[in-house]
Enzyme design. Structure first.
Site, short mmCIF file in Angstrom:
data_model
loop_
_atom_site.label_atom_id
_atom_site.label_comp_id
_atom_site.label_asym_id
_atom_site.label_seq_id
_atom_site.Cartn_x
_atom_site.Cartn_y
_atom_site.Cartn_z
N TYR A 51 11.33 9.96 4.89
CA TYR A 51 12.45 9.27 5.85
C TYR A 51 13.39 8.52 4.97
O TYR A 51 13.37 8.15 3.73
CB TYR A 51 11.77 8.54 6.80
CG TYR A 51 10.81 7.27 6.16
CD1 TYR A 51 9.58 7.70 5.66
CD2 TYR A 51 10.99 5.96 6.20
CE1 TYR A 51 8.62 6.79 5.19
CE2 TYR A 51 10.29 5.19 5.61
CZ TYR A 51 8.86 5.63 5.21
OH TYR A 51 8.04 4.59 4.66
N GLN A 111 18.33 4.71 1.12
CA GLN A 111 16.93 4.88 0.34
C GLN A 111 16.15 5.98 1.17
O GLN A 111 16.02 5.94 2.22
CB GLN A 111 15.93 3.37 0.13
CG GLN A 111 14.72 3.47 -0.43
CD GLN A 111 13.88 2.42 -0.43
OE1 GLN A 111 14.49 1.35 -1.12
NE2 GLN A 111 12.57 2.22 0.01
N ASN A 117 12.29 7.90 1.17
CA ASN A 117 10.92 7.62 1.05
C ASN A 117 10.09 8.86 1.55
O ASN A 117 10.52 9.52 2.00
CB ASN A 117 10.47 6.37 1.99
CG ASN A 117 11.17 4.96 1.73
OD1 ASN A 117 11.59 4.89 0.58
ND2 ASN A 117 11.16 4.08 2.63
N LYS A 163 15.73 3.87 10.50
CA LYS A 163 14.96 4.93 9.90
C LYS A 163 15.35 6.62 10.51
O LYS A 163 15.26 6.64 11.71
CB LYS A 163 13.42 4.70 9.99
CG LYS A 163 12.94 3.60 9.25
CD LYS A 163 11.52 3.17 9.65
CE LYS A 163 11.15 1.93 8.99
NZ LYS A 163 9.81 1.27 9.43
N LYS A 167 -4.52 -3.75 5.26
CA LYS A 167 -3.29 -4.51 5.64
C LYS A 167 -3.13 -4.13 7.15
O LYS A 167 -2.66 -5.11 8.11
CB LYS A 167 -1.94 -4.21 4.95
CG LYS A 167 -0.70 -4.77 5.31
CD LYS A 167 0.51 -4.08 4.55
CE LYS A 167 0.76 -2.92 5.24
NZ LYS A 167 2.43 -2.73 4.42
N ASP A 168 -3.12 -2.98 7.63
CA ASP A 168 -3.01 -2.33 8.65
C ASP A 168 -4.07 -2.72 9.92
O ASP A 168 -3.89 -2.80 11.14
CB ASP A 168 -2.60 -0.92 8.88
CG ASP A 168 -1.16 -0.92 8.38
OD1 ASP A 168 -0.82 0.63 7.95
OD2 ASP A 168 -0.32 -1.73 8.06
N HIS A 206 4.82 -0.70 11.71
CA HIS A 206 5.55 -1.56 10.80
C HIS A 206 7.03 -1.75 10.92
O HIS A 206 7.83 -0.86 11.65
CB HIS A 206 5.63 -0.96 9.45
CG HIS A 206 4.18 -0.97 8.81
ND1 HIS A 206 3.86 0.16 7.69
CD2 HIS A 206 3.08 -1.59 9.03
CE1 HIS A 206 2.61 -0.03 7.69
NE2 HIS A 206 2.23 -0.93 8.20
#
Ligand SMILES: Cc1cn([C@H]2C[C@H](O)[C@@H](COP(=O)(O)OP(=O)(O)O[C@H]3O[C@H](C)C(=O)[C@H](O)[C@H]3O)O2)c(=O)[nH]c1=O
Length: 190
Positions: A132, A47, A49, A72, A169-170, A62
């Protein structure tokens, strides 16, 4: 392509060879064989991103837990970021240590972030486009984080804390000491 060691043996800096001429430039961004030979293990990215952010945006720290842990290969297509990778593998000789490196569209350097590492970056330019590859799909239930300014990790983000732009969230990620980290048996990419 040049592979540069960092203070954490499993975290490699990858510098593509740029062929410039009167038209512009060409470079090979990813070469599986070259990286695998340097790493000593297979890569199977599945994948890609991309994220665009404005100056002062901090995304991270994360990671995803096994069996959805991700390797990654990260790079900056436009702009400049300070990229941070933290060893969260219990029992590792560099457990809790981090690498902080500026990635930008001039040096075209990339960082190989192995499984077992938390990742984040802060944008230093007006905008940055961050791209990435990952070798495991996004799995929300396996997503974990660590607060960016954890006193134990003591990361210098080289950016005024009062000017950071961070997702809700962070801002509520757990402290390093309270986070779900990688157990010894998960110390892949030894
Ligand atoms: C990561 C990801 C996210 N999403 C969705 C989930 C949310 O609706 C939206 C934004 O996600 P998030 O706020 O988690 O995006 P970042 O803060 O850039 O997250 C990334 O930030 C740090 C720097 C990383 O290293 C991770 O790869 C990744 O966690 O995209 C997807 O659909 N697929 C994905 O693979």
């Amino acid at each position: 392509m040049k592979l540069i060691k960092t203070d954490i043996p499993q975290v490699l800096l990858v510098e593509p060879t740029v062929f410039a001429d009167e038209r512009g430039y060409f470079c090979e961004i990813y070469k599986k064989e070259t990286l695998e030979n340097a790493l000593g293990y297979q890569l199977a990215f599945i994948q890609d991103n991309e994220a665009k952010s404005t100056k002062g945006v901090l995304r991270g720290l994360h990671y995803q837990l096994p069996p959805f842990a991700q390797t990654k290969l990260v790079r900056v297509i436009q702009g400049s970021v300070l990229d941070v990778v933290v060893d969260i593998r219990k029992g590792s000789p560099t457990f809790g240590k981090h690498v902080a490196i500026e990635l930008n569209d001039k040096n075209k350097q990339q960082l190989l972030v192995p499984k077992g590492f938390a990742h984040g970056y802060v944008v230093l330019s007006d905008t940055a486009i961050f791209s990435y590859k990952v070798d495991n799909y996004y799995h929300k239930q396996s997503e974990r984080g660590i607060i960016f300014n954890d006193p134990q990790l003591n990361i210098d983000w080289n950016y005024p804390i009062d000017k950071l732009i961070i997702s809700e969230k962070d801002t509520i990620q757990p402290a390093f000491a309270k986070a779900d980290l990688f157990e010894k048996e998960h110390n892949i990419n030894e």
